[in-house]
Design an enzyme around this catalytic site. Structure first.
Site, mmCIF file in Angstrom:
data_model
loop_
_atom_site.group_PDB
_atom_site.id
_atom_site.type_symbol
_atom_site.label_atom_id
_atom_site.label_comp_id
_atom_site.label_asym_id
_atom_site.label_seq_id
_atom_site.Cartn_x
_atom_site.Cartn_y
_atom_site.Cartn_z
ATOM 1 N N CYS A 21 0.841 -1.198 0.000
ATOM 2 C CA CYS A 21 0.000 0.000 0.000
ATOM 3 C C CYS A 21 0.881 1.255 0.000
ATOM 4 O O CYS A 21 2.043 1.212 0.407
ATOM 5 C CB CYS A 21 -0.945 -0.006 1.199
ATOM 6 N N CYS A 24 2.709 2.094 3.252
ATOM 7 C CA CYS A 24 3.857 1.236 3.537
ATOM 8 C C CYS A 24 5.026 1.570 2.601
ATOM 9 O O CYS A 24 6.188 1.441 2.984
ATOM 10 C CB CYS A 24 3.477 -0.237 3.416
ATOM 11 N N CYS A 102 -2.917 -4.789 1.697
ATOM 12 C CA CYS A 102 -1.466 -4.578 1.596
ATOM 13 C C CYS A 102 -0.692 -5.791 2.127
ATOM 14 O O CYS A 102 -1.020 -6.334 3.180
ATOM 15 C CB CYS A 102 -1.103 -3.326 2.390
ATOM 16 N N CYS A 105 1.304 -4.324 5.665
ATOM 17 C CA CYS A 105 0.577 -3.945 6.892
ATOM 18 C C CYS A 105 -0.704 -4.744 7.068
ATOM 19 O O CYS A 105 -1.390 -4.580 8.083
ATOM 20 C CB CYS A 105 0.296 -2.448 6.916
ATOM 21 N N ASP A 337 2.021 -5.063 65.337
ATOM 22 C CA ASP A 337 1.271 -6.302 65.554
ATOM 23 C C ASP A 337 -0.191 -5.963 65.768
ATOM 24 O O ASP A 337 -0.546 -4.822 66.073
ATOM 25 C CB ASP A 337 1.816 -7.026 66.792
HETATM 26 ZN ZN ZN Z 1 0.485 -1.230 3.996
#
Ligand code: ZN
Length: 521
Positions: A21, A24, A102, A105, A337
């Site tokens: 894509c 990317c 894509c 991704c 205590d």
């Molecule tokens: Zn991508």
């Protein structure tokens, strides 16, 4: 403006025409500015086409769709799933086999950063009812994305080599960074608050992708020792293991097993979860304990509750309700205590509230909260305030060197003489050696410790009783100092007075830790 450097043009071309894509493509071409990533998808696709094919506006690459057609299809991303399905079907039957999702991704930078998705996040955050003034997005990605990215990097290197250049893997923009660049401003606009990288409120999106799950499996045959079963992990193919293996594997081996380009997946990444979380908030104060039947923390022996309540519960019940937290951790400067009261200005304590939904409180709110806690007749708190995580260390700091003051009611077997009490009154900086008391041996290791009794003061009550006021080094076991714990603490009150002594009542008069700061009431 795409801001792709000219030297990366071949890389951009190779990727774009292989099913990657445009966002990317920007990543692998090391575009380190958010602006181009934020362009609408369609516009970005067209820009990239123009950049790559300035003369033709078209391409003749055999197995890819003409870019114009592709842009048209992908421009429908924002539409409903029905339309998308129709488009998918069309693409599936398209003889040109245009890449849809894509191959790097898996759709995260395509469909999963559109308005529709942001609204999904918005609904989730609203329904979880958090109070926040800014936010940060965190992304959890399937590990196999690393394999695909490695594959793209090797291919990009090939292209760069043609120009006698190199491409450092570290210069590629990480998917999660690009994703945040796109997503955060969109969310900010919807929320009306800013995205801040150090925000205490985190919106986590978690993705998985079953279809490509097995992408990374070949690595296990090549780098066996990177993939070892770990506790609490469902799969050995964790991000850490995959990163390690990718670092190790030889380029040739990798290419043989996972050649460029990676397959274009049929399905999008799945959103598994949207997780909201708020960083812990710390509240500190000092408490007094007036009961001799109230333990500091819930007292449970073999699953059975021994005392009705505890200091911890009386304080944290109210805190949890106000801060709407998921859970808490209680800590204090030492402990007493169950039968010991804590008087004076009280004992410093701190509560870490985990994943609070409400965090903004005024001084008055805290005062009101303090009053609510103080309705109990068993404890009282003061100086209740919100503090930082770092400040908590003041409470534990130098715990051993601090002094503590006590008062005790003692009994002796023999009748008390004036001289016996004078011995105690005159003792200064008395050194004692305490072996770990028998009563705590089950939870503490056996050790011999040197402790200092700074001063003592006595008050005669009757022949067999007197009050003892002590100032000691913190960590001194007072009860054992009185009765001697079968000779495990020497000297002790019994040995100093040459009789058998026992302790009937003990109160902590002060814990000398100057924290948290006193508040004026
Ligand atoms: Zn991508």
């Amino acid at each position: 403006m795409l801001l792709i450097e000219e030297k990366y043009k071949l890389v951009a071309k190779a990727l774009f025409h292989s099913g990657t894509c445009p966002r990317c493509v920007l990543r692998v071409c090391c575009v380190g500015f958010p602006t181009p990533y934020r362009l609408p998808y369609k516009e970005l696709t067209e820009e990239l086409q123009k950049y790559l094919e300035p003369l033709h506006g078209d391409t003749t690459d055999g197995d890819n769709a003409p870019p114009n057609k592709k842009a048209k299809l992908e421009g429908l991303d924002g539409c409903g799933s029905e339309v998308q399905n129709a488009v998918k079907k069309m693409q599936d039957t398209d003889a040109t086999k245009a890449p849809k999702t894509c191959n790097l991704c898996l759709g995260i930078l395509q469909n999963l950063c559109e308005t529709e998705f942001v609204i999904k996040i918005l609904h989730k955050v609203q329904s979880s009812e958090y109070e926040f003034k800014d936010f940060v997005v965190s992304v959890s990605l399937p590990a196999q994305l690393l394999v695909r990215e490695h594959c793209a990097w090797l291919q990009a290197q090939e292209e760069m080599r043609k120009l006698d250049r190199v491409l450092e893997k570290g210069n590629i923009i990480q998917l999660k960074d690009a994703y945040k660049w796109i997503l955060q401003p969109m969310i900010a606009k919807e929320f009306g608050v800013q995205a801040v990288s150090k925000s205490t409120f985190e919106v986590g999106v978690v993705f998985c992708h079953d279809e490509t799950e097995e992408d990374s499996h070949f690595l296990a045959t090549k780098c066996k020792d990177c993939f070892k079963p770990t506790k609490n992990k469902q799969s050995i193919f964790t991000r850490m293991a995959v990163i390690k293996a990718l670092d190790k594997i030889r380029d040739d081996d990798f290419r043989l097993q996972f050649p460029w380009p990676p397959t274009s997946p049929k399905t999008l990444c799945d959103l598994v979860d949207i997780q909201c979380s708020h960083a812990p908030v710390f509240v500190a104060g000092r408490y007094n304990k007036y009961s001799r039947t109230l333990p500091q923390t819930p007292w449970v022996i073999e699953g059975e509750r021994k005392m009705e309540s505890s200091v911890e519960e009386l304080i944290t019940e109210q805190l949890m309700a106000l801060f709407k937290a998921d859970s808490f951790n209680f800590s204090s400067s030492g402990r007493e205590d169950v039968d010991v009261r804590t008087l004076g200005r009280g004992r410093p304590f701190a509560v870490e509230l985990l994943n609070p939904h409400k965090v903004e409180f005024t001084k008055q709110d805290m005062k009101d909260l303090q009053e609510k806690i103080n309705r109990s007749d068993k404890i009282k708190v003061r100086d209740l305030q919100i503090v930082t995580r770092e400040a908590i260390s003041h409470m534990k700091e130098g715990e051993e060197e601090k002094t503590k003051c006590y008062s005790a009611l003692l009994w002796t077997e023999k009748a008390i003489l004036k001289e016996d009490l004078e011995i105690l009154d005159n003792a200064k900086e008395l050194e004692i050696v305490q072996k770990t008391p028998l009563r705590v041996l089950h939870r503490r290791p056996l050790a011999g410790r040197l402790r200092l009794i700074h001063t003592m003061r006595t008050e005669y009550v009757d022949e067999h009783h007197f009050r003892l006021y002590l100032k000691t080094q913190a960590g001194t076991y007072i009860k054992e100092f009185v009765h001697g714990d079968f000779g495990r603490t020497v000297p002790n009150i019994g040995s100093l007075m040459k009789t058998t002594a026992d302790i009937l009542e003990l109160d902590v008069e002060s814990v000398d830790v100057d924290w948290p700061p006193a508040l004026d009431d």
